[in-house]
Design a protein around this motif. Structure first.
Motif, PDB file in Angstrom:
ATOM      1  N   ARG A  89      36.094  41.645  49.514  1.00  0.00           N
ATOM      2  CA  ARG A  89      35.961  42.260  50.521  1.00  0.00           C
ATOM      3  C   ARG A  89      34.552  42.197  51.138  1.00  0.00           C
ATOM      4  O   ARG A  89      34.411  42.328  52.176  1.00  0.00           O
ATOM      5  N   ILE A  90      33.452  42.111  50.009  1.00  0.00           N
ATOM      6  CA  ILE A  90      32.075  42.219  50.530  1.00  0.00           C
ATOM      7  C   ILE A  90      32.254  40.750  51.200  1.00  0.00           C
ATOM      8  O   ILE A  90      31.312  40.653  52.309  1.00  0.00           O
ATOM      9  N   GLU A  91      32.327  39.783  50.797  1.00  0.00           N
ATOM     10  CA  GLU A  91      32.301  38.366  51.364  1.00  0.00           C
ATOM     11  C   GLU A  91      33.117  38.126  52.588  1.00  0.00           C
ATOM     12  O   GLU A  91      32.548  37.788  53.973  1.00  0.00           O
ATOM     13  N   ASN A  92      34.140  39.079  52.929  1.00  0.00           N
ATOM     14  CA  ASN A  92      34.991  39.277  54.067  1.00  0.00           C
ATOM     15  C   ASN A  92      34.371  40.315  55.239  1.00  0.00           C
ATOM     16  O   ASN A  92      34.906  40.332  56.228  1.00  0.00           O
ATOM     17  N   LYS A  93      33.500  40.945  54.639  1.00  0.00           N
ATOM     18  CA  LYS A  93      32.854  42.004  55.341  1.00  0.00           C
ATOM     19  C   LYS A  93      33.870  43.165  55.738  1.00  0.00           C
ATOM     20  O   LYS A  93      33.539  43.875  56.818  1.00  0.00           O
ATOM     21  N   THR A  94      34.592  43.245  54.937  1.00  0.00           N
ATOM     22  CA  THR A  94      35.842  44.317  54.994  1.00  0.00           C
ATOM     23  C   THR A  94      35.640  45.444  54.092  1.00  0.00           C
ATOM     24  O   THR A  94      36.077  46.579  54.095  1.00  0.00           O
TER      25      THR A  94
END
Length: 127
Positions: A89-94
C-alpha cells in the motif's frame, strides 16, 4: 489545502511509515525464526531418569507448549503478511486510507498499528 481535507499521505510521511514497518518486519521475522527454531529443537529437559508418571505429565506439557508455540508462530506469520501488505500500500501510495470510510487514518493509529486498514471510526462500527 486544509489539513483535514487531505486524502493521502505525502512521500516523506510514507517514508516514515515505511521505516516503522521495515523495523517491525525485521523484529517479527526474528521472532518467527526463534519460534520455529524452538519447535524444531528437541526438549532439553529430558525425562529419561524420572518415573513413568512424570514422563507422561511432561510429555503432555511439552505437547501443550508446542501447540502454544505453533499458535504464536501462526499469529506472527499473519502479522508479517499484514505488514508486507502495508508495504504494498505504501508503494501504491494508498497507505493510511481507511478501506471503509476513505478518510485518512490518523498518524497516531498508524504508528501504533502500522498495518491498520480501518480508522477507529470504522473499526468501532464493526463490533
Amino acid at each position: 489545502m486544509e489539513k483535514n481535507l487531505k486524502t493521502k499521505y505525502s512521500d516523506s510521511e510514507l517514508k516514515e511509515f515505511k521505516d516503522i514497518i521495515l523495523d517491525k518486519l525485521r523484529m517479527a521475522k526474528e521472532e518467527l525464526g526463534s519460534l520455529t527454531q524452538s519447535l524444531s529443537s528437541p526438549n532439553t529437559n529430558g525425562t529419561d531418569d524420572t518415573a513413568g508418571t512424570y514422563k507422561t505429565l511432561e510429555d503432555g506439557s511439552a505437547t501443550l507448549e508446542k501447540e502454544q508455540i505453533n499458535q504464536l508462530a501462526a499469529r506472527q506469520k499473519k502479522f508479517i503478511e499484514n505488514l508486507e501488505a502495508a508495504m504494498v500500500r505504501i508503494e501504491n501510495k494508498t497507505y493510511g486510507v481507511c478501506r471503509e470510510t476513505g478518510k485518512l487514518i490518523p498518524k497516531e493509529r498508524l504508528r501504533a498499528v502500522p498495518h491498520a486498514t480501518l480508522s477507529m471510526e470504522a473499526k468501532l462500527k464493526q463490533n
